[in-house]
Design a protein around this motif. Structure first.
Motif, mmCIF file in Angstrom:
data_model
loop_
_atom_site.group_PDB
_atom_site.id
_atom_site.type_symbol
_atom_site.label_atom_id
_atom_site.label_comp_id
_atom_site.label_asym_id
_atom_site.label_seq_id
_atom_site.Cartn_x
_atom_site.Cartn_y
_atom_site.Cartn_z
ATOM 1 N N ALA A 4 16.397 27.954 -3.407
ATOM 2 C CA ALA A 4 17.556 27.443 -2.872
ATOM 3 C C ALA A 4 19.069 28.208 -3.441
ATOM 4 O O ALA A 4 19.815 28.757 -2.766
ATOM 5 N N GLU A 5 18.719 28.047 -4.783
ATOM 6 C CA GLU A 5 19.921 28.602 -5.602
ATOM 7 C C GLU A 5 20.141 30.098 -5.493
ATOM 8 O O GLU A 5 21.205 30.620 -5.283
ATOM 9 N N THR A 6 18.899 30.603 -5.471
ATOM 10 C CA THR A 6 18.896 32.143 -5.463
ATOM 11 C C THR A 6 19.415 32.564 -3.964
ATOM 12 O O THR A 6 20.171 33.519 -4.114
ATOM 13 N N ASP A 7 18.927 31.750 -3.016
ATOM 14 C CA ASP A 7 19.265 32.128 -1.642
ATOM 15 C C ASP A 7 20.927 32.093 -1.487
ATOM 16 O O ASP A 7 21.656 32.947 -0.919
ATOM 17 N N SER A 8 21.635 30.920 -2.208
ATOM 18 C CA SER A 8 22.966 30.746 -1.975
ATOM 19 C C SER A 8 23.534 31.995 -2.568
ATOM 20 O O SER A 8 24.743 32.408 -2.196
ATOM 21 N N VAL A 9 23.220 32.372 -3.976
ATOM 22 C CA VAL A 9 23.912 33.415 -4.629
ATOM 23 C C VAL A 9 24.000 34.751 -3.823
ATOM 24 O O VAL A 9 24.886 35.378 -3.644
ATOM 25 N N LEU A 10 22.681 34.915 -3.432
ATOM 26 C CA LEU A 10 22.627 36.198 -2.578
ATOM 27 C C LEU A 10 23.446 36.058 -1.271
ATOM 28 O O LEU A 10 24.082 37.154 -0.817
ATOM 29 N N ARG A 11 23.444 35.004 -0.618
ATOM 30 C CA ARG A 11 24.265 35.012 0.515
ATOM 31 C C ARG A 11 25.724 35.281 0.314
ATOM 32 O O ARG A 11 26.277 35.844 1.177
ATOM 33 N N VAL A 12 26.131 34.705 -0.560
ATOM 34 C CA VAL A 12 27.637 34.934 -1.087
ATOM 35 C C VAL A 12 27.705 36.095 -1.395
ATOM 36 O O VAL A 12 28.987 36.956 -0.828
ATOM 37 N N LEU A 13 26.962 36.831 -2.228
ATOM 38 C CA LEU A 13 27.098 38.372 -2.322
ATOM 39 C C LEU A 13 27.127 39.120 -1.104
ATOM 40 O O LEU A 13 27.803 40.010 -0.994
ATOM 41 N N HIS A 14 26.218 39.082 -0.439
ATOM 42 C CA HIS A 14 25.882 39.392 1.039
ATOM 43 C C HIS A 14 27.407 39.296 1.769
ATOM 44 O O HIS A 14 27.853 40.270 2.610
ATOM 45 N N GLU A 15 27.979 38.358 1.901
ATOM 46 C CA GLU A 15 29.239 38.067 2.748
ATOM 47 C C GLU A 15 30.386 38.740 1.961
ATOM 48 O O GLU A 15 31.008 39.293 3.010
ATOM 49 N N LYS A 16 30.465 39.007 0.917
ATOM 50 C CA LYS A 16 31.449 39.637 0.069
ATOM 51 C C LYS A 16 31.446 41.091 -0.068
ATOM 52 O O LYS A 16 32.479 41.776 -0.052
ATOM 53 N N ILE A 17 30.133 41.739 0.336
ATOM 54 C CA ILE A 17 30.081 43.250 0.081
ATOM 55 C C ILE A 17 30.739 43.726 1.407
ATOM 56 O O ILE A 17 30.367 43.391 2.351
ATOM 57 N N VAL A 18 31.303 44.756 1.308
ATOM 58 C CA VAL A 18 31.948 45.646 2.341
ATOM 59 C C VAL A 18 30.788 46.442 3.109
ATOM 60 O O VAL A 18 30.782 46.666 4.228
ATOM 61 N N ALA A 19 29.976 47.006 2.293
ATOM 62 C CA ALA A 19 28.977 47.777 2.894
ATOM 63 C C ALA A 19 27.807 47.098 3.633
ATOM 64 O O ALA A 19 27.757 46.011 3.601
ATOM 65 N N PRO A 20 27.320 47.595 4.793
ATOM 66 C CA PRO A 20 26.504 47.196 6.117
ATOM 67 C C PRO A 20 25.361 46.563 5.573
ATOM 68 O O PRO A 20 24.392 47.245 6.075
ATOM 69 N N TYR A 21 25.019 46.057 4.533
ATOM 70 C CA TYR A 21 23.784 45.816 4.147
ATOM 71 C C TYR A 21 23.221 44.505 5.030
ATOM 72 O O TYR A 21 23.574 43.675 5.533
ATOM 73 N N ALA A 22 21.698 44.770 5.669
ATOM 74 C CA ALA A 22 21.086 43.975 6.536
ATOM 75 C C ALA A 22 20.818 42.655 5.731
ATOM 76 O O ALA A 22 20.723 41.580 6.156
ATOM 77 N N ASN A 23 20.298 43.043 4.590
ATOM 78 C CA ASN A 23 19.598 41.817 3.704
ATOM 79 C C ASN A 23 19.805 42.121 2.084
ATOM 80 O O ASN A 23 19.656 43.293 1.935
ATOM 81 N N LEU A 24 19.736 41.171 1.378
ATOM 82 C CA LEU A 24 19.683 41.258 -0.128
ATOM 83 C C LEU A 24 18.573 40.295 -0.436
ATOM 84 O O LEU A 24 18.818 39.051 -0.019
ATOM 85 N N PHE A 25 17.750 40.502 -1.309
ATOM 86 C CA PHE A 25 16.708 39.732 -1.528
ATOM 87 C C PHE A 25 15.940 40.001 -3.041
ATOM 88 O O PHE A 25 16.170 40.900 -3.630
ATOM 89 N N MET A 26 15.250 38.977 -3.389
ATOM 90 C CA MET A 26 14.496 39.001 -4.696
ATOM 91 C C MET A 26 12.893 38.452 -4.412
ATOM 92 O O MET A 26 12.829 37.736 -3.901
ATOM 93 N N VAL A 27 11.959 39.384 -5.064
ATOM 94 C CA VAL A 27 10.663 38.853 -4.886
ATOM 95 C C VAL A 27 10.247 38.822 -6.370
ATOM 96 O O VAL A 27 10.560 39.491 -7.226
#
Length: 757
Positions: A94-117
């Motif tokens: 849940a914490e990883t989701d939150s961090v990646l979600r915040v970064l995804h919203e702030k990044i200007v480039a049109p990335y569809a998703n950011l993730f970690m496996v």
């Protein structure tokens, strides 16, 4: 008596009249054919020209798409490298989701998703989660995950169908390992995806004429991207790829290539990508290239046909004396239509036919002159546009780079102040400061190249100019050319703008390098030269500092020696030179009151001399010693910059010196603060979005005329401001600035106000 009857004159043979008419008809037919031939030649030439222009357009678009894709891949690599430091693989999902979600919203480039496996491809966290749960998003079976796991480095995968979006959109995946800080082994993997349709290169291709196609192939001929019939062809083998061997052979810019997929003939441009082993193809349908040429042919043919019918009709009414001149004019017209533009009519009579011949010759001369002028003007315009675009691009890079350097230099200097002189870190910080200053010197050279550096002529030591640029000249010349410099410390000063004169030396070195493709020697020597009246063209009598630039190259042929300073004149191959290098150098030297001379012959190298008036005054002092304590103050200052990092570091440096400082991010923020607070001085960036620095200062000084102003910038693009800076009517501090230079400049501007009172 029988009357005598005089014999009557014999009637002309009937066949003579018939022959005359037949010949006139034949002439008419020839003229009609000439019109048709001209129409065909014009259509053929236009078709070939349009074919080449369309091919160049396809090639230019292929290059632009390639650069765009390479840039987005490089951005993705930088982003993933940053994520390896930001996202903790051991943190809860849940914490990883939150961090990646915040970064995804702030990044200007049109990335569809950011993730970690994890190392098995199981989803640890993602900016966007599938409605059915994160298990639906595991990538253990994805080829790009397996490739990254095997290679243990950043990987660009083939496009895949989306799992997180809940639709079947095509995504381009990127993945990089997250290494363990102690062992270096991967403990997890971070990834990012971009919608293929949102890639800038794909959008560029979709703006091309209907039927155009963008195709990206890997080294095995598999289709990575295709803008036409995407779902059918992405991931499949390109038909006939192995038989063609296109992985190695280039495609000519005017080569028509029939498609094995949709059977449409296209003109293709292709480029190899830099960051991945892919090749980009951009194809434009030939119908786009030939439509205008076909319409022109029909129009010319109809005009020629009407002209031929008219000539045949007139042929029945012209007299025999016009036959020969008309035949002559017909032959001349045919010769010109076949490309002999030197052919002219030799008819000199004073009748209507002679007037027609003179008009025909004038028309031919006008056509030749217009064609030559049009070709020359198009070449000049194309080269000037290339140079202007490259200059704007270089200036933009320098502007951003100077902002970064200002922030870096300021923070390093602040860190240095907190470290005791005996501490080991003090030396490391000194090295960092030196490296930053060298980077600033490199940026200044970029501004010299783009001709966006502020012109500030001053007294300088000629030896120091050459010493300062010697290392850069060596890099420009390359390893195959040996550079040697000879100095003369007895020389006086010269009055030039150092940056612009460095451009002169750069242009001389570049021309010398191109004249020695197999290597050689390039020598720069400084000396004093006494010039007598009339001994050197355009040189006034007096003492000059002489810069001698000598190369061991091929030399300049005598027939072109007098034209080397002409703008756009070049003997280099097309695409290797603009013909502006020596012209710009000549203009800079003339503006500084000097002259340039050249001495060369084929096979004996070239010697260029730059003569500038020698002055017996000392060189201006342009920098203060770092050991001089910077001044302090208590005034209230407003710092304005669109780059927050630059504004904040300037604020901290000035606050340490005792000033009360407010920082504003952009002109709008500065205006709101100025309305509610009192400031003694404003320090403003020049280039800012919306309202520029000069516009902001004009508004502030309108409200408070006594306000003191200091401009700071990596480069100035305001012509009026540049003129004021050159005349020393406006205070200016170039970026990047050190702590000492900033504090000294601020104190100078504030003290100038007191002196004025």
């Amino acid at each position: 008596m029988a009357a005598s009857v005089a014999p009557s004159a014999p009637a002309p043979p009937a066949h003579k009249t018939g022959s005359l008419r037949a010949r006139l008809r034949l002439v008419a037919i020839f003229v009609a054919l000439a019109f048709g031939l001209l129409a065909w030649l014009r259509a053929r030439d236009r078709q070939l020209a349009e074919q080449r222009l369309t091919g160049e357009r396809a090639s230019d678009n292929a290059l632009a798409v390639t650069q765009s894709l390479d840039g987005q891949i490089a951005q993705a690599q930088t982003l993933l490298q940053s994520l390896t430091y930001v996202v903790d693989p051991a943190a809860p999902s849940a914490e990883t989701d939150s961090v990646l979600r915040v970064l995804h919203e702030k990044i200007v480039a049109p990335y569809a998703n950011l993730f970690m496996v994890d190392t098995n491809g199981t989803m640890i966290g993602a900016a966007r989660i599938h409605p059915a749960g994160r298990r639906r998003m595991d990538v253990g079976d994805r080829p790009y995950f397996l490739d990254t796991k095997l290679a243990q480095r950043f990987t660009v995968g083939d496009p895949v169908r989306s799992r997180a979006r809940g639709d079947s959109a095509w995504l381009m995946p990127f993945m990089a390992p997250v290494p363990d800080p102690r062992t270096g082994r991967a403990v997890a993997y971070v990834g990012a995806t971009i919608l293929v349709d949102s890639l800038e290169g794909v959008q560029m291709a979709r703006r091309l004429p209907q039927g155009s196609v963008l195709t990206v192939l890997n080294t095995k001929g598999r289709i990575i991207i295709r803008t036409l019939d995407t779902d059918r062809w992405v991931g499949r083998q390109f038909p006939g790829f192995s038989e063609r061997g296109q992985a190695e052979q280039p495609v000519g810019i005017d080569t028509i290539v029939p498609s094995d997929i949709d059977r449409i003939d296209r003109l293709f441009g292709s480029e190899f990508m830099r960051n991945t082993p892919w090749r980009v193809y951009v194809g434009i349908p030939v119908n786009e290239a030939f439509a205008a040429a076909r319409l022109q042919f029909i129009y010319d043919f109809l005009i020629g046909l009407l002209g031929g019918v008219f000539v045949v009709f007139i042929a029945y009414w012209v007299t025999g004396r016009l036959l020969r001149p008309i035949e002559s004019l017909t032959l001349d017209a045919r010769a010109i239509s076949e490309g002999d533009m030197r052919r002219r009519s030799q008819i000199t009579s004073d009748d209507e036919v002679g007037e027609l011949a003179r008009t025909f010759n004038a028309m031919a001369d006008a056509l030749v002159d217009r064609e030559a002028a049009l070709t020359a003007s198009q070449d000049r315009l194309r080269e000037a546009q290339k140079l202007e675009a490259l200059g704007s691009f270089a200036g933009g890079i320098a502007h951003d780079f100077n902002n970064y350097l200002s922030s870096i230099l300021g923070h390093v200097e602040l860190a240095r102040e907190t470290v005791p002189p005996q501490h080991d870190a003090r030396g490391e910080l000194d090295h960092a400061i030196d490296a930053t200053r060298r980077a600033a010197d490199l940026t200044r050279q970029i501004l010299v190249f783009s001709r966006q550096q502020v012109v500030e002529p001053r007294l300088v030591n000629p030896n120091e100019i050459v010493r300062g640029i010697e290392r850069l000249l060596a890099r420009v010349l390359g390893e195959n050319v040996a550079l040697s410099c000879q100095y003369d410390d007895t020389l006086g000063s010269i009055r030039v703008d150092p940056g612009r004169f460095e451009q002169v030396l750069m242009n001389l070195a570049t021309n010398a390098r191109d004249a020695m493709p197999q290597g050689g020697q390039f020598h720069i020597g400084l000396s004093r030269l006494h010039v007598e009246a009339g001994s050197i063209l355009d040189a006034e009598p007096g003492t000059y500092v002489c810069f001698t630039a000598r190369d061991s190259g091929e030399g300049i042929p005598r027939e072109v020696l007098d034209r080397i300073f002409e703008p756009f004149f070049t003997t280099k191959e097309r695409g290797r030179g603009t013909g502006l290098g020596l012209a710009i150098a000549y203009g800079i030297v003339k503006q500084a009151g000097g002259v340039m001379t050249v001495d060369s012959a084929t096979g004996s190298g070239t010697t260029l001399r730059v003569l500038l008036p020698e002055l017996d005054r000392p060189a201006d002092v342009t920098t203060r010693s770092d050991e001089v304590p910077p001044p302090v103050g208590q005034e209230r200052l407003l710092v304005v910059d669109d780059e927050p990092a630059v504004a904040k570091i300037a604020e901290r440096l000035l606050q340490q010196a005792g000033y009360e400082v407010e920082s504003a991010i952009g002109a709008r923020d500065a205006l709101s603060r100025f309305d509610t607070q009192h400031f003694d001085m404003v320090i403003s960036d020049v280039v800012m979005p919306g309202m520029s620095g000069p516009e902001l200062v004009r508004e502030l000084t309108r409200r408070r005329p006594e306000l003191r102003v200091l401009f700071v910038s990596g480069y100035a693009d305001d012509d009026a401001l540049v003129a004021d800076i050159a005349a020393r009517q406006v205070a200016f501090l170039p970026k990047p600035f050190s702590r000492a230079s900033l504090l000294h400049k601020v104190r100078d501007v504030l003290d100038a106000r007191r002196a004025a009172r």
